[in-house]
Write an enzyme that holds these catalytic residues in place. Structure first.
Site, short mmCIF file in Angstrom:
data_model
loop_
_atom_site.label_atom_id
_atom_site.label_comp_id
_atom_site.label_asym_id
_atom_site.label_seq_id
_atom_site.Cartn_x
_atom_site.Cartn_y
_atom_site.Cartn_z
CB CYS A 4 41.52 39.36 36.72
SG CYS A 4 41.79 38.14 38.23
CB CYS A 7 40.99 35.73 35.47
SG CYS A 7 39.30 35.75 36.61
CG HIS A 46 37.01 38.16 38.58
ND1 HIS A 46 38.13 38.22 38.60
CD2 HIS A 46 36.32 39.32 38.78
CE1 HIS A 46 38.29 39.62 38.93
NE2 HIS A 46 37.20 40.38 38.86
CG ASN A 87 45.61 41.40 52.36
OD1 ASN A 87 45.69 41.61 53.61
ND2 ASN A 87 46.65 40.80 51.89
N GLY A 93 45.77 46.66 51.96
CA GLY A 93 47.00 46.46 50.94
C GLY A 93 46.67 45.29 49.69
CG HIS A 100 44.08 36.53 47.07
ND1 HIS A 100 43.83 37.58 46.39
CD2 HIS A 100 44.99 37.05 47.82
CE1 HIS A 100 44.23 38.85 46.71
NE2 HIS A 100 45.32 38.39 47.59
P1 5GP Z 1 47.18 40.72 47.95
O1 5GP Z 1 48.16 41.68 48.41
O2 5GP Z 1 46.45 40.86 46.99
O3 5GP Z 1 46.70 40.01 49.23
O4 5GP Z 1 48.13 39.38 47.52
C1 5GP Z 1 48.24 39.01 46.03
C2 5GP Z 1 49.36 38.03 46.08
O5 5GP Z 1 49.43 37.39 44.93
C3 5GP Z 1 50.96 38.63 46.55
O6 5GP Z 1 51.32 37.83 47.63
C4 5GP Z 1 51.64 38.42 45.21
O7 5GP Z 1 53.14 37.87 45.51
C5 5GP Z 1 50.87 37.12 44.38
N1 5GP Z 1 50.92 37.32 43.15
C6 5GP Z 1 50.75 38.57 42.08
N2 5GP Z 1 51.10 38.25 41.08
C7 5GP Z 1 51.27 36.77 40.92
C8 5GP Z 1 51.41 35.83 39.75
O8 5GP Z 1 51.59 36.18 38.80
N3 5GP Z 1 51.69 34.49 40.27
C9 5GP Z 1 51.69 34.05 41.76
N4 5GP Z 1 52.12 32.86 41.93
N5 5GP Z 1 51.51 34.92 42.54
C10 5GP Z 1 51.36 36.29 42.23
ZN ZN Z 2 39.89 37.14 38.29
#
Ligand code: 5GP
Ligand code: ZN
Length: 118
Positions: A4, A7, A46, A87, A93, A100
């Site tokens: 993850c 995590c 988590h 989401n 998506g 989060h």
């Molecule tokens: P989701 O589409 O799952 O709601 O959003 C996941 C978010 O996590 C995305 O906006 C993406 O830019 C962000 N994200 C993914 N990997 C990382 C990372 O390694 N660091 C940071 N700061 N944000 C991340």
């Molecule tokens: Zn996690």
């Protein structure tokens, strides 16, 4: 959770720009911001999706909301406001399977998202 990404951020294995942290919650800047201010607020526990929240986890949701108030005040967006997005599951998506909340701010928001805006 080994695979993850969030995590790993909590454990410090992946760097992040933290904006808030306490015993249960971490908030950091999104790596691919969709607004001038784009912060992700996550529980340190988590939990993959909102649908997997158990009743004993509901206090985490309260803590997330309390931390969001503090973050909004710290970032000076408490008065002008912000948008909160969570989401859940494939149709939304959701890419990272660790609960989060996207805290978006710093600009006048456009219309709310719908089926054809992604
Ligand atoms: P989701 O589409 O799952 O709601 O959003 C996941 C978010 O996590 C995305 O906006 C993406 O830019 C962000 N994200 C993914 N990997 C990382 C990372 O390694 N660091 C940071 N700061 N944000 C991340
Ligand atoms: Zn996690």
């Amino acid at each position: 959770m080994e695979d993850c990404v969030f995590c790993k951020i909590i454990d410090g294995k992946i760097p992040s720009e933290k904006v808030y942290e306490d015993d249960d919650i971490l908030a950091f800047k999104d790596i691919n911001p969709a607004a001038p201010i784009h912060v992700l607020v996550i529980p340190k526990k988590h939990i993959a999706t909102l649908m997997e929240l158990k009743s004993e986890d509901m206090n985490i949701v309260s803590k997330i909301m309390e931390s969001i108030q503090k973050i909004a005040q710290n970032l000076g967006i408490d008065k002008n406001g912000f948008r909160l997005i969570a989401n859940c599951g494939p149709d939304s998506g959701q890419e990272v399977m660790h609960i989060h909340f996207h805290l978006l701010a710093g600009t006048k928001m456009g219309p709310k998202l719908c089926h054809n805006s992604r």
